[in-house]
Design an enzyme around this catalytic site. Structure first.
Site, PDB file in Angstrom:
ATOM      1  N   LYS A  86       0.815  -1.211   0.000  1.00  0.00           N
ATOM      2  CA  LYS A  86       0.000   0.000   0.000  1.00  0.00           C
ATOM      3  C   LYS A  86       0.858   1.273   0.000  1.00  0.00           C
ATOM      4  CE  LYS A  86      -1.231   1.424   3.881  1.00  0.00           C
ATOM      5  NZ  LYS A  86      -1.777   1.576   5.240  1.00  0.00           N
ATOM      6  N   THR A  87       1.850   1.333   0.887  1.00  0.00           N
ATOM      7  CA  THR A  87       2.685   2.539   0.980  1.00  0.00           C
ATOM      8  C   THR A  87       3.484   2.749  -0.297  1.00  0.00           C
ATOM      9  OG1 THR A  87       2.850   2.165   3.364  1.00  0.00           O
ATOM     10  CG2 THR A  87       4.381   3.736   2.401  1.00  0.00           C
ATOM     11  N   ASP A 127      -5.048   7.748   3.021  1.00  0.00           N
ATOM     12  CA  ASP A 127      -4.604   6.435   3.486  1.00  0.00           C
ATOM     13  C   ASP A 127      -5.595   5.895   4.517  1.00  0.00           C
ATOM     14  OD1 ASP A 127      -3.034   4.207   3.906  1.00  0.00           O
ATOM     15  OD2 ASP A 127      -1.595   5.224   5.204  1.00  0.00           O
ATOM     16  N   GLU A 128      -5.722   4.571   4.608  1.00  0.00           N
ATOM     17  CA  GLU A 128      -6.574   3.896   5.606  1.00  0.00           C
ATOM     18  C   GLU A 128      -8.006   4.450   5.586  1.00  0.00           C
ATOM     19  OE1 GLU A 128      -5.486   1.329   6.926  1.00  0.00           O
ATOM     20  OE2 GLU A 128      -3.373   1.482   7.490  1.00  0.00           O
ATOM     21  N   GLN A 154     -10.179  -4.835   6.882  1.00  0.00           N
ATOM     22  CA  GLN A 154      -9.397  -4.492   8.068  1.00  0.00           C
ATOM     23  C   GLN A 154      -9.997  -3.302   8.818  1.00  0.00           C
ATOM     24  OE1 GLN A 154      -4.959  -4.980   7.884  1.00  0.00           O
ATOM     25  NE2 GLN A 154      -5.301  -4.980   5.677  1.00  0.00           N
ATOM     26  N   ARG A 184      -1.075 -10.986  10.092  1.00  0.00           N
ATOM     27  CA  ARG A 184       0.142 -10.383  10.657  1.00  0.00           C
ATOM     28  C   ARG A 184       1.342 -11.305  10.459  1.00  0.00           C
ATOM     29  NH1 ARG A 184      -0.996  -6.169   9.579  1.00  0.00           N
ATOM     30  NH2 ARG A 184      -2.736  -7.255   8.638  1.00  0.00           N
TER      31      ARG A 184
END
Length: 766
Positions: free
Chosen positions: A36-37, A221-222, A252, A604
C-alpha cells in the site's frame, strides 16, 4: 518527465494501474501486505514528476504521524526536496494548518492554543465542579469521550438534537459549556480541528473554493478507518474535480468503537459514480496457506467489497506451514504450550523480536505474562502496560497492601481518594506534616488526628468511613478466602462502582482485568502475602527484562499494521473471540467486525500461525466452559492442521480436522465431557491427560497440588504443599529437592546446582 520515462519496474500490474489512474475518483482496495505505501508514494511521485501537479497542489492524508513520516521519507528518496512542499500529514495536522490561515472566520484569534488530552480533561473537570456535577457518578473522562464522539460524527454543540439515541441531556449541556469555555480561552481540542474546518467550508464558500482549486489531487490512506467528520471534510474538498484516491481495506476495518465508519468505504462507488476500483491482491508478506486461510475466513462476511489474497509473482510455490490449531484443557495449559512453542521457534532460528502473541482481551494477558516470566522469556506489552503495571491492578494491590500493613504510606496515598472521599491536597499535606513530626505513618497520623477531632469536613467523613471499612475487613480476613476478600474490598469501597461509572472505551477492559485478578486467588495464591511477593518479583523482572530481544504481546487491535514471522493467537473460543457482545447481536455488524479482527490477526504472520482454544478458562472472575470459535471452522480445512490433547478415555479434546462441534469418541472432534470430577479435595475438575510425555492431574489452575483449607488471607497458616526434603520435578528446570517452604512458596535446589524460588503450583512430586 513523460509517462514513459517514469520507473514502473518495481510495481506489479495492479500497483501500476493504481499509480497511473490519476484522474477522477479511485478506490484502491489494498489487502494486507500488498504494498500500500509503495503505491501511495509512487502515485504522488508520478503526479509530480509527470507535471500533472506541483507539490503544493497535492494533499495526502494519513492517520498517524508515523505513517506520514514514512511516506515523507520514501517520497524524498524519489523526488528530493519537493517532498517537503506537499500538504502531507494527519487529518488533525492538515486541519490545524488550514485553521491557522483563517482563525477569525470561525471566531478564533491568531495564535490559538490546541489543548492536549490532559488539559481537556482538566478543563471539563473544572466546569463540572462549578456546575456541582457529582464527579464520582459522572467521571469527566467519560463525558469528554462522549463529547469527542459527537465531534467525530460532525455534530457541533448547537446541533446536539442530531446526537445518537442515549446521549444524556447532561452531556449535551456540558458539551455546550465546554465549547463556550474553549472559545473564551481562544483554544481548541483535537475534534475541533476538523469540526471548525467544516464550519469554515460551509460558512465561507470562497475559502473552500480556493482550497479546491489548490488541491488538484487528494490521496487518503486507511480510508476504512475514517469517521463521519473526516468523510464530510474529504467530500467537501474533493467536490468539483473529484480527483480523490482513497486507499484502504474494508476487511481491516476494526475501529468502530472509536468512531470509524466502514460504510464510508463500502459506499465509495455510490458517493463517486464511475469511480475506478482497483484491487491489490498480490501479497508480499505471507505464505500461501496463511493467505488462503485468511481469505476463506473473511469470505463469510457479507458487508464487504471482496478480494482474494494470493502470493505475489515468484512466491506462488511458497505454501509454507498450515495454520496450526490446538485445543487444550484450560488457559494455563494454553499459556504453557505457547511458551514451549516459543522456545521451539527459537531453536529453529526465529528471534523473539519476530514473534508476537495477539489476544482479543487484555484480561487474557495475565496467564501468558505469568508463564513468560516463569520460562524466563523476555517480553514487552505493546500499546499498553503489563498486567501488574496497569492502573486498576496497582490500585487493587494497594488496597491489599494496606490491609496487611497500616504503615504502608504509598498504598495509603493511592487508596485514600480512589474513589474520591473528599480528602483534598490540604488535608493530605497536614497528614504528612504530622506524620513527619511524630514519626508515624500517614494511616496512624490520620487515626490520631481523627481521635483529637483535628480533621473536619469531608476529609473527616471520608477517612472515618475508610477506616471503618478497614477495621471490618481485617476482622473478616481471618476466615475469608482471598478471592472473596478482594471482591468484598473492591465493592464495599466503591472502587468497582467508580469503574462501572466510567464510560471511556478502556472502562470495560479495566473491570475485566480486576475480575481476572480476583480469579487468581482461586487458582494461584493461597494468601495475599504470596501475591505481594510474586508481584514484587514481577516488577523487579520488568526493570531488567528488555535488555535484549523480546517477544511482543498485544491486543489484536494494537497489531494492525505490524508483521512477524510467527504469530500466536490464543483464546479462539465462542464468547471470547468472537466476544459475547457480538454474539448477543445475533450475526450483526459487531460479529462481522470480530471476523475482520480475526483476519487481521492471521495476516500479521509471514510464516507461521498458531491458533489455540481452551475448553475451560478462568476469565472475568469465573470459570467458563467454551466451544471453539466459529472462526476456526471458517478457515478452510486444507489450510489448517488441528492437534488436540487426548483426555485419556479415548476422546480427543478439541477440534477434528473434519471441523464441526460435538463429541465423537476417537473421531478427533470437540468433546467437553472428558471432565471427571472424582476428588472433592481438589479445586474443580480432576482432569487426567497425556501431556508433555507424562500423566498429569489437572486442577482448575492446570497444575498438580492439593490445597489445604484456607483460614487467613495473610500469614503462613497453610501447610506447605511440598515439605522440605521433597523430591520434585519442574518442566523447565528438571529434577530438584525442596530446601525451604512457606505455604505454596518453595525454594528448590536443582540437579545442575541452581537454586530457585518457585510457586508449588509449577512443581510436581518426582
Amino acid at each position: 518527465m513523460t509517462q514513459s520515462d517514469f520507473d514502473f519496474s518495481r510495481l506489479n500490474p495492479e500497483q501500476r494501474q493504481a499509480v497511473e489512474t490519476t484522474d477522477g475518483p479511485v478506490l484502491v482496495l489494498s489487502g494486507a501486505g500488498t504494498g500500500k505505501t509503495t503505491v501511495l508514494t509512487a502515485r504522488l511521485a508520478y503526479i509530480i514528476q509527470t507535471g500533472k501537479a506541483l507539490p503544493f497542489q497535492c494533499l495526502a492524508v494519513t492517520f498517524t504521524n508515523k505513517a506520514a513520516n514514512e511516506m515523507q521519507d520514501r517520497l524524498a528518496a524519489m523526488i528530493g526536496e519537493d517532498a517537503n512542499r506537499l500538504w502531507l500529514g494527519t487529518f488533525h495536522r492538515i486541519g490545524l494548518r488550514i485553521l491557522r490561515n483563517h482563525p477569525e472566520k470561525v471566531g478564533l484569534s491568531s495564535g490559538f492554543t490546541v489543548l492536549d488530552a490532559s488539559d481537556q480533561e482538566r478543563l471539563l473537570k473544572q466546569i463540572m465542579a462549578d456546575e456541582r456535577v457529582d464527579l464520582k457518578n459522572t467521571p469527566p473522562l467519560s463525558v469528554l469521550n462522549q463529547i469527542q464522539r459527537l465531534k467525530d460524527q460532525g455534530i457541533s454543540f448547537d446541533k446536539t438534537e442530531q446526537a445518537p439515541f442515549g446521549t444524556s441531556p447532561l452531556v449535551k449541556r456540558l458539551y455546550a459549556m465546554y465549547q463556550e469555555r474553549l472559545k473564551t480561552m481562544n483554544a481548541v481540542d483535537f475534534g475541533d480541528l476538523l469540526l471548525y474546518c467544516l464550519e469554515l467550508f460551509n460558512a465561507h464558500p470562497e475559502v473552500l473554493k480556493a482550497l479546491r482549486q489548490q488541491f488538484k489531487y487528494i490521496l487518503v490512506d486507511e480510508y476504512q478507518d475514517t469517521n463521519v467528520a473526516q468523510y464530510l471534510w474529504l467530500r467537501l474538498l474533493a467536490a468539483g474535480h473529484n480527483n480523490i484516491c482513497c486507499v484502504g481495506d474494508d476487511d481491516q476495518s476494526i475501529y468502530s468503537w472509536r468512531g470509524a465508519e466502514i460504510g464510508n468505504i463500502l459506499r465509495f462507488e455510490q458517493d463517486f459514480p464511475n469511480a475506478a476500483v482497483i484491487r491489490l491482491e498480490s501479497n508480499y508478506r505471507s505464505t500461501a496457506h496463511i493467505l488462503a486461510g485468511a481469505s476463506g475466513l473473511i469470505a463469510h462476511n457479507r458487508d464487504r467489497l471482496g478480494k482474494t489474497l494470493h502470493p505475489a509473482p515468484g512466491r506462488e510455490s511458497d505454501m509454507g506451514e498450515k495454520i496450526s490449531v490446538t485445543g487444550v484443557w484450560n488457559g494455563d495449559d494454553e499459556a504453557e504450550k505457547i511458551c514451549d512453542r516459543i522456545e521451539r521457534e527459537q531453536r529453529r532460528g526465529t528471534s523473539l523480536s519476530n514473534m508476537a502473541v495477539l489476544v482479543r482481551a487484555t484480561a487474557q494477558m495475565r496467564a501468558i505474562e505469568d508463564n513468560l516470566l516463569q520460562y524466563g522469556i523476555s517480553y514487552k506489552v505493546i500499546g499498553g502496560m503489563r498486567f501488574y503495571e496497569r492502573e486498576e491492578i496497582r490500585d487493587a494491590t494497594a488496597y491489599i497492601r494496606l490491609l496487611g500493613q497500616k504503615k504502608d504510606d504509598m498504598a495509603f496515598t493511592r487508596v485514600v481518594n480512589k474513589p474520591r472521599r473528599g480528602v483534598g491536597d490540604t488535608a493530605l499535606q497536614n497528614l504528612r506534616e504530622y506524620a513527619r513530626e511524630h514519626r508515624l505513618s500517614l494511616y496512624e497520623s490520620a487515626e490520631e488526628l481523627l481521635a483529637r477531632n483535628a480533621i473536619r469536613g469531608t476529609a473527616k467523613t471520608g477517612l472515618e468511613k475508610l477506616f471503618a471499612l478497614y477495621d471490618e475487613w481485617r476482622a473478616k480476613s481471618a476466615d475469608t478466602p482471598c478471592d472473596e476478600m478482594l471482591r468484598l474490598m473492591l465493592e464495599q469501597s466503591g472502587y468497582m462502582d467508580m469503574r462501572r461509572a466510567d464510560k471511556t472505551p478502556e472502562s470495560q477492559g479495566r473491570i475485566e482485568n480486576l475480575q481476572e485478578l480476583t480469579g487468581e486467588f482461586k487458582t494461584k495464591y493461597e494468601n495475599f502475602d504470596q501475591y505481594l511477593e510474586y508481584v514484587s518479583l514481577v516488577m523487579d523482572n520488568d526493570a531488567t527484562a528488555l535488555t535484549g530481544e523480546h517477544i511482543s504481546v498485544m491486543t489484536l487491535h494494537a497489531a494492525k499494521g505490524l508483521e512477524f514471522d510467527t504469530v500466536f493467537l490464543p483464546g479462539w473460543e465462542e464468547g471470547i473471540f468472537p466476544n459475547k457482545k457480538s454474539l448477543d447481536e445475533n450475526g450483526g455488524k459487531a460479529l462481522e467486525e470480530e471476523r475482520r479482527l480475526a483476519y487481521v490477526g492471521i495476516t500479521r504472520a509471514r510464516k507461521r500461525v498458531y491458533i489455540s482454544f481452551a475448553g475451560s478458562r478462568f476469565m472475568y472472575g469465573s470459570y467458563q466452559n467454551n466451544l471453539p470459535s466459529r472462526f476456526i471452522d471458517e478457515i478452510p480445512n486444507e489450510n489448517k492442521e488441528i492437534t488436540t490433547i487426548s483426555n485419556g478415555y479415548g476422546d480427543s479434546y478439541g477440534y477434528g480436522n473434519a471441523g464441526g462441534y460435538g463429541r465423537s469418541s476417537g473421531s478427533g472432534r470437540f468433546g467437553f465431557d472428558g471432565y471427571d470430577a472424582v476428588d472433592d479435595d481438589y479445586d474443580g475438575y480432576n482432569r487426567k491427560s497425556r501431556y508433555g510425555g507424562y500423566n498429569k492431574d489437572y486442577t482448575n489452575s492446570g497444575y498438580f497440588y492439593k490445597k489445604e483449607k484456607r483460614t487467613s488471607c495473610f500469614g503462613a497458616v497453610n501447610k506447605p504443599v511440598f515439605p522440605v526434603g521433597t523430591a520434585v520435578y519442574h518442566e523447565r528446570y528438571g529434577y530438584g529437592q525442596v530446601i525451604a517452604a512457606n505455604g505454596s512458596s518453595t525454594e528448590v535446589v536443582f540437579e545442575d546446582g541452581t537454586t530457585k524460588k518457585i510457586m508449588a503450583d509449577y512443581l510436581d512430586k518426582a
